[in-house]
Enzyme design. Structure first.
Site: not given
Ligand code: AHR
Length: 531
Positions: A56, A204, A280, A335, A384
């Site tokens: 990103e 998202e 996450y 993600e 990332q």
């Molecule tokens: O990876 C960081 C952020 O996490 C991304 O931009 C978003 O899609 C998510 O909330």
């Protein structure tokens, strides 16, 4: 959420000081763990896309991490760092998701094409208010994926863009060079249409992508799925562009239901070929767990949270099965990874964190979960790729270091496009306070050459495990082992090999093949059958 700042416990200090007696004594006292491999049985194919990456426009993920500019003293090819390209080629990155993330829903592609001097400078309002120079745009991204030998996964802007803008972008990338869009691309240096293998329809949309109700998103998504066309004549059949819709946030099933119900009743005019899931490992929100200093409770908590990915996938997969029993639509976990507190002294919005042996274990556990759900999970993107969150690579100006997570991706190369081979074993227990976790995890695969591989992760930070491959007639095992003296061991620019894989081999004795798997380690070995 409790902020955990207590330094490493005595157990870790003892290990760091190399006090082997306790560990060795336990290893001796513990009976071997039997892992039964059924080499004749065949599970689903593990799509190599589960090893995808995410880049990103965030912090130094792109600027500094990938792009240094053509005039940089840092060795580069057309502005793209050579050292990074070399490292990424070595892990055979199957696809790269770009330009976001939240950034994607505020990205206007026209700012990033054409002569560098005319690119518009904007503010990256999602990530630290940094100036976005737009010097890394569409043509630079396509050059980058080409240099690393990967596929493009481009996310279009649904949040603040229009269908017309997204359609024009994909037209620019894929149209015949005789059309106006194709001529513009040719004038920018690339006459041949680019291949856009994956197209993200927003990001998202339940939050930073526009806070849309599931039904509202679904209606919007259908318009993008219909009108954003790929004109590349080579992208037909298996090469056709795959459209990936926004799906659930963690365990929230509202998007899963709405998008899959819509997909079930799609007509000839539109369709989707993937549903995204974001999840996450954070230890709570906002993330406050340190990436460099943590105690055993923090270690265990993050592993526990990581293992929740299994139920999460099962939950969404069950809903998807209801609408799509033939599993035509993959779940794309685009993600995932550990999201920890920003490194001391870093810009908080840049999401810079270190990467420890603990994070490598998190990566291995997740990859194992994805492999076991390979019938539905056919693509994932760790967040990332460089300098952001659970990165493969850290850079600072001309310096570069490969993280423990990078090494896991390299060790798992035989898993790319392999076939899952069922294994059964007693997971045992690793307990830390009230937290009870499996002591080991294991997966086996048959690679594209027909060779059998076994991966064993030992979660226990203090107890080695002996693996008994009962019933499987193996002559030897050889591969790589990743471990370190502490679970919070990291690689730095000054000490880049603190956590690095070491060659591993074992030969069968009269009792058969036994594998010694040290505490807090990841082992990936090829099993040579007895002839
Ligand atoms: O990876 C960081 C952020 O996490 C991304 O931009 C978003 O899609 C998510 O909330």
């Amino acid at each position: 959420m409790t902020r955990l700042t207590r330094p490493l416990a005595a157990w870790a200090v003892a290990l760091a000081l190399g006090a082997p007696t306790l560990v060795q004594a336990q290893a001796k006292a513990d009976p071997p763990i039997t892992v039964r491999i059924d080499p004749g049985a065949q599970g689903p194919k593990i799509d190599r896309n589960i090893f995808g990456q995410f880049a990103e426009h965030l912090g130094t993920g792109v600027y500094g991490g990938v792009w240094v500019g053509k005039d940089s003293p840092i060795p580069n090819t057309r502005g793209i760092r050579k050292d990074v390209v070399e490292a990424l080629r070595a892990i055979k990155v199957p696809n790269v998701r770009w330009p976001g993330g939240c950034f994607a829903d505020e990205y206007h592609w026209r700012h990033g094409v054409g002569p560098a001097a005319n690119r518009r400078e904007t503010i990256n309002s999602n990530w630290g208010g940094a100036v976005e120079p737009n010097t890394f745009g569409t043509d630079e991204f396509m050059d980058f994926v080409d240099q690393i030998g990967s596929e493009a996964y481009v996310s279009v802007n649904i949040g603040s863009g229009t269908v017309e803008e997204a359609a024009a972008w994909v037209e620019y990338m894929t149209a015949d060079p005789q059309t106006t869009a194709g001529k513009e691309r040719a004038a920018n240096g690339h006459p041949a249409p680019y291949k856009v293998k994956y197209l993200g329809l927003g990001n998202e949309s339940w939050s930073c992508g526009g806070a849309m109700r599931p039904d509202y998103y679904t209606d919007e998504m259908k318009r993008y799925a219909r009108f954003v066309r790929n004109y590349n004549p080579k992208q037909t059949g298996a090469e056709a562009m795959q459209r990936i819709a926004v799906g659930p946030n963690q365990g929230d099933t509202a998007y899963t239901e709405a998008v899959m119900a819509a997909q079930k009743s799609h007509d000839w005019a539109w369709n989707i070929e993937g549903l995204s899931l974001h999840s996450y490992t954070t230890g709570g929100w906002p993330p406050s767990y340190s990436s460099t200093r943590f105690d055993e409770t923090a270690y265990a908590k993050l592993l526990q949270e990581t293992l929740g990915m299994d139920d999460l996938i099962a939950k969404h997969a069950a809903i998807m099965d209801k609408y799509d029993p033939d599993k035509k639509v993959p779940l794309v976990v685009d993600e995932w990874g550990v999201w920890l507190a920003p490194l001391e002294g870093s810009t908080p919005g840049f999401l810079a964190q270190q990467n420890s042996l603990r994070d490598a274990i998190v990566a291995a556990l997740n990859l194992n979960i994805f492999a076991r759900h390979a019938d539905r999970v056919r693509m994932t993107n760790i967040a990332q790729m460089i300098n952001v969150l659970q990165a493969m690579i850290l850079t600072d100006k001309d310096k570069i270091v490969l993280t423990p997570t990078y090494h896991v991706y390299k060790m798992y190369l035989p898993f790319q496009d392999a076939t899952l081979v069922p294994v059964s074993f007693d997971k045992g227990t690793y307990a830390q306070g009230d937290i009870k976790l499996p002591r080991i995890d294991a997966t086996a695969v048959r690679d594209t050459q027909g060779k059998l591989w076994l991966s064993v992760t030992n979660l226990d930070p203090a107890r080695a495990a002996t693996i008994d491959l009962a019933g499987f007639k193996a002559a030897s095992a050889s591969g790589q082992l990743l471990t370190a003296s502490r679970v919070d061991a990291i690689n730095t620019f000054d000490a880049p090999n603190t956590v690095a894989p070491k060659p591993y081999s074992a030969k069968a004795s009269a009792k058969g093949l036994m594998l010694e798997v040290p505490a807090k380690s990841i082992l990936v070995v090829q099993l040579a059958p007895k002839v």
